[in-house]
Design a protein around this motif. Structure first.
Motif, short mmCIF file in Angstrom:
data_model
loop_
_atom_site.label_atom_id
_atom_site.label_comp_id
_atom_site.label_asym_id
_atom_site.label_seq_id
_atom_site.Cartn_x
_atom_site.Cartn_y
_atom_site.Cartn_z
N ASP A 21 0.91 -1.14 0.12
CA ASP A 21 0.35 -0.01 -0.27
C ASP A 21 0.96 1.52 0.08
O ASP A 21 0.34 2.60 0.48
CB ASP A 21 -1.24 -0.33 1.15
N GLY A 22 2.51 1.07 -0.72
CA GLY A 22 2.62 2.52 -0.96
C GLY A 22 3.43 2.92 0.04
O GLY A 22 4.49 3.96 1.08
N ALA A 23 3.25 1.76 1.36
CA ALA A 23 4.74 1.78 2.66
C ALA A 23 6.50 1.29 2.14
O ALA A 23 7.03 2.35 2.59
CB ALA A 23 4.44 0.48 3.54
N ALA A 24 6.90 0.60 1.60
CA ALA A 24 7.85 0.24 0.88
C ALA A 24 7.78 -0.62 -0.12
O ALA A 24 7.03 -1.34 -0.98
CB ALA A 24 8.29 -1.14 2.56
N PRO A 25 8.46 -0.26 -1.28
CA PRO A 25 10.04 0.30 -0.94
C PRO A 25 9.66 1.97 -0.94
O PRO A 25 8.81 2.19 -1.44
CB PRO A 25 11.36 -0.42 -1.76
N GLU A 26 10.98 2.95 -1.23
CA GLU A 26 10.65 4.20 -1.09
C GLU A 26 10.08 4.45 -2.59
O GLU A 26 11.01 4.25 -3.28
CB GLU A 26 11.93 5.04 -0.49
#
Ligand code: NOJ
Length: 559
Positions: free
Chosen positions: A361-366
Motif C-alpha cells: 500500500d505504498g509503504a515500502a520500498p521508498e
C-alpha cells in the motif's frame, strides 16, 4: 483533412495509443467508459498526434477479467454501446487520420459465450463439448481434476461441471480455453476477423498468441514436471507449440483479403528468440517486445534490449515494438521512481519491486515520484526515437503513476481474488482518466447525473487532468504532443546507429541527422562531441541543455 493511405507498412513505425475502453471516457455518466465516450474525445487523440489506437476488448462480457472474457466476439457490450457506436468511432478516428486496432482473444472465451453454454448443456462426448477442452475427472467418482494444475491467475485450472467432466481454463474460471483442434473454432475466428475488417478496422492485437495449441496427451504432466511451480503458463506442453503458427498462416490469408492487408501484433510472452516466428510476414507480422517492462532504469540494459530486439525483428523482416506501460503492468512512473535494484528477483527487476510497493500500500520500498516521472518522460522520448512502433498506454501522456489507493473491496482484477490477495492485481493502472480537475469523476463521465468512476479515482488526479495540463506548456501532456509532432516530421527509414557516448548514456542516431541522447545517471553528462553545435529539438526535462544533457533526461538534437 488527413487521408489514410493504402500503405501496407503503415504500422511499422507507428505510434499506437492503447485505450482501455471502460476507463477512457464515459459519455452516459454511468461510471463505465463507453465507445461514445471515446468518440467524444477523438480530438484529444488527434492533438496528441498518435497514428493509431488499439482498443482493448469492448465486447459483451461478464467482466470476470476486464473484458478478456469475451461472450460474443462480434458485438459490443451493451454497457459500452452498439455496433453503430463502433462504426461512428471508426469513422471519427479515420477522419482524423487515426487507424484502429482491436483486440482479439483466441485462447479462451467468456463462460457466457453461447458455445460454452451449449457445451455445458450438451454433455459428455458431444460435438459441442469438443469446441472447448473437456476431460473426465479422475477417481471412482470422477471428482478429482484431470491434473492438479494452477491457473495463471491462481486457483485450479480444471473446473468441474457436475457430470464427471472438467474443463480447462488457463486464466480465470470464467475463461474456458478453446479447442483449436476443432475446425469449427478455426472457421469461427476467421469469421470474426472478417467481421471487424469489413467494419474498417486496420489491425488486430492478438491476446496470449502463444497458448492456443496444447499437447494434452496422457499422462498429463504434474506441476512439478512442468518446471514452473506457480503457474501452468511456462509449461512447454501448453505454450508456444508449432501448431500455433499454422493458425496464424490461416489468419494471414484472411488479412491479405483486404487492401491494405490488416496488420496484427502478437502478445506472446515467450523467450525472446521465439518471438520472430510470430512476426513472420506470412503470420502476424509483428510481435510485442516486452523487455522494457521488466528492465531497470539503466543505460546498458536499455541498449542491450534495443539492439537485441532490432536484430530479432530483422530475423523475420518485421519491425519491433516498444512498450513502457500497458493495462497489465504497474505504470512506468511508479516503476522508475522506486530504488534501482529493489525487487530484482525472478528475473523481473523493476516490475517485482513495483508489485511489492503496491502490495505494501505504498509503504515500502521508498518511492520518489518526481524522479519516476522525470525518468518516465526520458524513457518515452527514447523509445519514440528508436526504429519500430511505440505502443503508449492511456494516461501515460498525463504522467499518471500507479493508483495504489484502492480498497480491497473495490478491486476488480481476478489476479487479486484468485491469488488470493497476495497480488494486488492490475486495477491500479486501469483507473478511469481525469479530464477535468473537478466533477464527480474528474470529467471522465458527463451528463446531468454522473456516477462515480467504476474504479475509485484518487484526489491527486485533479492535478493531472487533461484540461489542467492543456494550459501548462511544461506539462507531460504538452511534452508528448511536441515529441509526437516532431517525430512525425523527423521519421525516416528504419536504420539506426548506436554511438558510444559515455557510461550511463544511450545515444542513437537516425536518418537525417536526428540524434537522441538519454542520460540515465543522476548527474549531468557532457553533450557528445559529435553534437557540438547541433540544434536542440526537444528535452524531456525543463533543465537547461547547454553543453550538458541533464540527469535522467532525453534530449533530441538535429546535427
Ligand atoms: C493478456 C491480457 O493483456 C490480460 O489483460 C488478460 O488478463 C490475459 N491476456 C488473459 O486474456
Amino acid at each position: 483533412m488527413p487521408t489514410l493511405t493504402n500503405d501496407p507498412n503503415w504500422y511499422r513505425q507507428a505510434v499506437v495509443y492503447q485505450i482501455y475502453p471502460r476507463s477512457f471516457a464515459d459519455a452516459n455518466g454511468d461510471g463505465l467508459g463507453d465507445l461514445a465516450g471515446i468518440t467524444s474525445r477523438v480530438d484529444h487523440l488527434a492533438t496528441l498526434g498518435v497514428d493509431a489506437v488499439w482498443l482493448s476488448p469492448f465486447y459483451p462480457s461478464a467482466l470476470a477479467d476486464g473484458g478478456y472474457d469475451v461472450d460474443d466476439y462480434r458485438n459490443v457490450d451493451p454497457r459500452l454501446g452498439t455496433l453503430d457506436d463502433f462504426d461512428a468511432l471508426v469513422a471519427a478516428l479515420h477522419e482524423r487520420g487515426i487507424r484502429v486496432i482491436v483486440d482479439i482473444v483466441p485462447n479462451h472465451s467468456g463462460s457466457g459465450h453461447v458455445w460454452f453454454q451449449d457445451a455445458l448443456r450438451a454433455g459428455k462426448g458431444s460435438p459441442e463439448r469438443d469446441r472447448y477442452i473437456f476431460r473426465d475427472g479422475l477417481g471412482d467418482d470422477q471428482s478429482k481434476p484431470p491434473a492438479e494444475w494452477t491457473a495463471s491467475f491462481g486457483g485450479p485450472a480444471w473446473e468441474p461441471v457436475g457430470d464427471g467432466q472438467f474443463y480447462l481454463h488457463m486464466f480465470d474460471v470464467a475463461q474456458p480455453d478453446w479447442n483449436w483442434d476443432n475446425p469449427e473454432v478455426i472457421d469461427d475466428f476467421h469469421t470474426t476477423l472478417r467481421f471487424w475488417s469489413d467494419r474498417g478496422v486496420d489491425g488486430f492485437r492478438v491476446d496470449v498468441a502463444n497458448l492456443m495449441v496444447k499437447d494434452l496427451s496422457e499422462p498429463l504432466p504434474t506441476m512439478a514436471e512442468m518446471g514452473s511451480p506457480n503457474s501452468i503458463m511456462g509449461c512447454d506442453r501448453l505454450n508456444d507449440l508449432p501448431g500455433v503458427h499454422d493458425i496464424y498462416r490461416g489468419w494471414r490469408e484472411v488479412f491479405n483479403e483486404y487492401d491494405p492487408p490488416r496488420m496484427a501484433v502478437a502478445e506472446a510472452w515467450v523467450p525472446s528468440e521465439r518471438r520472430p516466428a510470430y512476426a513472420r510476414p506470412d503470420e502476424l507480422g509483428q510481435a510485442f517486445n516486452f523487455d522494457l517492462l521488466l528492465a531497470p532504469w539503466d543505460a546498458a540494459a536499455f541498449r542491450q534490449i534495443a539492439e537485441s530486439n532490432l536484430a530479432l525483428a530483422d530475423q523475420s523482416g518485421a519491425s519491433t515494438t516498444w512498450v513502457l506501460s500497458n493495462h497489465d503492468i504497474v505504470r512506468h512512473v511508479t516503476r522508475y521512481g522506486l530504488p534501482i535494484g529493489a525487487g530484482e528477483q525472478e528475473g523481473m527487476p523493476g516490475t517485482a519491486a513495483a508489485k511489492a510497493y503496491v502490495l505494501s500500500d505504498g509503504a515500502a520500498p521508498e518511492f520518489d515520484e518526481e524522479l519516476g516521472r522525470r525518468r518516465a518522460a526520458a524513457g518515452t522520448m527514447l523509445i519514440l526515437a528508436l526504429p519500430g512502433s511505440s505502443y503508449l498506454y492511456q494516461g501515460e501522456e498525463l504522467g499518471l503513476k500507479e493508483v495504489i489507493e484502492i480498497a480491497d473491496d473495490q478491486r476488480q482484477d481476478p489476479t487479486f481474488f484468485r491469488s488470493p490477495g497476495v497480488d494486488k492485481g492490475r486495477d491500479g493502472c486501469r483507473v478511469p482518466l481525469p479530464w477535468t480537475p473537478t466533477g464527480t469523476s474528474y470529467g471522465f463521465g458527463v451528463g446531468d447525473q454522473v456516477a462515480p468512476a467504476h474504479l475509485p479515482q484518487p484526489e491527486w488526479f485533479a492535478d493531472f487532468a487533461v484540461s489542467v495540463q492543456d494550459e501548462d506548456p511544461s506539462s507531460m501532456l504538452n511534452l508528448y504532443r511536441k515529441a509526437l509532432g516532431l517525430r512525425r516530421g523527423l521519421l525516416g527509414d528504419e536504420t539506426v546507429t548506436f554511438h558510444d557516448s559515455g557510461e550511463g548514456v544511450l545515444h542513437v542516431e537516425r536518418p537525417g541527422g536526428w540524434h537522441s541522447v538519454t542520460n540515465f545517471t543522476q548527474a549531468a553528462a557532457d553533450v557528445p562531441e559529435v553534437l557540438a553545435g547541433a540544434e536542440v529539438l526537444l528535452s524531456s526535462s525543463s533543465d537547461e541543455v547547454s553543453g550538458e544533457v541533464p540527469a535522467n533526461t532525453t534530449v533530441w538534437f538535429r546535427a
